[in-house]
Design an enzyme around this catalytic site. Structure first.
Site, mmCIF file in Angstrom:
data_model
loop_
_atom_site.group_PDB
_atom_site.id
_atom_site.type_symbol
_atom_site.label_atom_id
_atom_site.label_comp_id
_atom_site.label_asym_id
_atom_site.label_seq_id
_atom_site.Cartn_x
_atom_site.Cartn_y
_atom_site.Cartn_z
ATOM 1 N N SER A 163 0.825 -1.194 0.000
ATOM 2 C CA SER A 163 0.000 0.000 0.000
ATOM 3 C C SER A 163 0.872 1.262 0.000
ATOM 4 O O SER A 163 1.629 1.472 -0.950
ATOM 5 C CB SER A 163 -0.960 -0.084 1.191
ATOM 6 N N ASP A 248 -9.436 -5.501 -3.968
ATOM 7 C CA ASP A 248 -9.020 -4.112 -3.781
ATOM 8 C C ASP A 248 -10.027 -3.256 -4.532
ATOM 9 O O ASP A 248 -10.730 -3.737 -5.439
ATOM 10 C CB ASP A 248 -7.613 -3.897 -4.360
ATOM 11 N N HIS A 280 -7.237 -6.103 0.335
ATOM 12 C CA HIS A 280 -6.093 -5.247 0.662
ATOM 13 C C HIS A 280 -5.291 -5.761 1.860
ATOM 14 O O HIS A 280 -4.106 -5.447 1.998
ATOM 15 C CB HIS A 280 -6.620 -3.837 0.952
HETATM 16 N N1 NFK Z 1 -7.987 3.743 6.920
HETATM 17 C C1 NFK Z 1 -7.595 2.772 5.966
HETATM 18 C C2 NFK Z 1 -6.478 1.912 6.497
HETATM 19 C C3 NFK Z 1 -5.539 1.586 5.409
HETATM 20 O O1 NFK Z 1 -5.689 2.044 4.318
HETATM 21 C C4 NFK Z 1 -4.395 0.676 5.659
HETATM 22 C C5 NFK Z 1 -4.302 0.003 6.860
HETATM 23 C C6 NFK Z 1 -3.246 -0.873 7.075
HETATM 24 C C7 NFK Z 1 -2.286 -1.089 6.099
HETATM 25 C C8 NFK Z 1 -2.389 -0.421 4.888
HETATM 26 C C9 NFK Z 1 -3.440 0.470 4.673
HETATM 27 N N2 NFK Z 1 -3.547 1.160 3.482
HETATM 28 C C10 NFK Z 1 -2.560 1.845 2.819
HETATM 29 O O2 NFK Z 1 -1.458 2.150 3.202
HETATM 30 C C11 NFK Z 1 -8.793 1.932 5.507
HETATM 31 O O3 NFK Z 1 -9.897 2.430 5.425
HETATM 32 O O4 NFK Z 1 -8.639 0.777 5.164
#
Ligand code: NFK
Length: 326
Positions: A163, A248, A280
């Site tokens: 991510s 995703d 994800h």
């Molecule tokens: N607030 C985000 C959290 C999230 O995107 C996320 C959480 C843990 C590991 C990676 C993530 N996403 C991108 O970096 C959500 O809604 O999923």
């Protein structure tokens, strides 16, 4: 910024989305089908924390090793049995939109990879609001330089990011290694469910803490930077695997597909795969399992025989490239 066009022009789909739709597209947890959003996030943290305490209890490790002078510039090294340091190194950058996540809950893959003779390194970087994206990118660069200097006989550095971490990993394609006096022996880049164009993030709540300006977003967008500064791949032995989950969001899938296309157009050796049934979070949680396609990639084999289990998906290459006109 004036941008030459690569591939077919068209307006980026996110520009037509309402604020609400954009927020949904950039909230990965809302796309998880096996669990509710909050439970998916909770499960992800629990699996990460559990894998990390197991790794620390069972593997030979070097914890909180400083790779720079900054307080947050620390990494954890988990070693397989044996004394040799002529090993492949799998280096992981956690996600969390550059504002959450920690190396202390991200050692998902230590057990199955160290069992295959691979050293695993989990890198911490200064998340927002302490760090900016420019600082985080510099810190990741420094961590790789540190590893190369520390383990000059390594059998390859395989950098994996999830991510926001995949974004930081992708930024390494633009790093100026000569400035640091050493080029890391980068052999593989595993970019998992990443974000490669940061402009849409400006219009989501993720930017409340990041406070990115348009200029920051453009300077820190590997997709835009690779399109605008076309140069031949600086690391010929490097293979880049771009993966995204079936569950995703369409926007996250678009990021991976388009970034893969830009890599191919730039002459990089890249493979794209959409992993069936993965969302994800499961896409990383499963790295704690031996029988998972990403765990079985085979880094323990000599690099000459190292092979990705994937074939380039020709369908993706033939899909029209819908890079926006700026
Ligand atoms: N607030 C985000 C959290 C999230 O995107 C996320 C959480 C843990 C590991 C990676 C993530 N996403 C991108 O970096 C959500 O809604 O999923």
């Amino acid at each position: 910024m004036d941008v030459p066009h690569a591939g077919r022009r068209g307006e980026a789909p996110w520009k037509k989305m309402s604020k609400e739709e954009l927020e949904t597209q950039y909230s990965p947890s809302r796309w998880v089908v096996r669990l509710g959003a909050e439970e998916a996030l909770r499960t992800y943290s629990q699996i990460g924390a559990q894998a990390t305490s197991q790794a620390r209890a069972t593997r030979r490790s070097l914890l909180h090793v400083p790779y720079g002078d900054g307080q947050g510039e620390k990494l954890d090294i988990y070693l397989p049995d044996g004394v040799s340091t002529a090993l492949p190194f799998f280096v992981f950058l956690h996600g969390g939109y550059w504002q959450s996540g920690s190396k202390d809950t991200s050692a998902f893959m230590v057990d199955p990879l160290t069992a295959q003779g691979v050293a695993v390194v989990i890198v911490a970087y200064d998340i927002a609001p302490v760090g900016t994206l420019d600082l985080m990118t510099e810190q990741v660069t420094q961590s790789l330089v540190f590893l190369q200097k520390q383990y000059p006989s390594n059998k390859g550095i395989y950098l994996c990011g999830h991510s926001a971490g995949a974004h930081l990993a992708a930024m390494m394609l633009l790093a100026n290694w000569t400035k640091h006096g050493v080029s890391p022996n980068l052999r593989g880049l595993f970019l998992v469910s990443g974000v490669y164009d940061l402009e849409p993030i400006l219009h989501t709540s993720q930017n409340d803490l990041l406070l990115l300006t348009l200029e920051d977003a453009q300077r820190n967008s590997p997709q835009l930077r690779l399109q605008t500064t076309p140069k031949s791949p600086s690391v010929p032995a490097l293979h880049i695997l771009v993966v995204v989950g079936q569950h995703d969001s369409p926007e996250f899938q678009r990021h991976s597909r388009e970034f893969f296309q830009v890599l191919c157009l730039g002459g990089w050796k890249a493979t794209f795969e959409e992993l069936p049934d993965m969302d994800h979070f499961a896409i990383i949680e499963n790295l704690s399992q031996t029988h998972y396609v990403l765990t079985q990639v085979g880094l323990h084999r000599p690099p000459a025989t190292w092979q990705l289990p994937f074939a380039v998906n020709p369908q993706v290459l033939s899909e029209p490239l819908n890079l926006e006109e700026r």
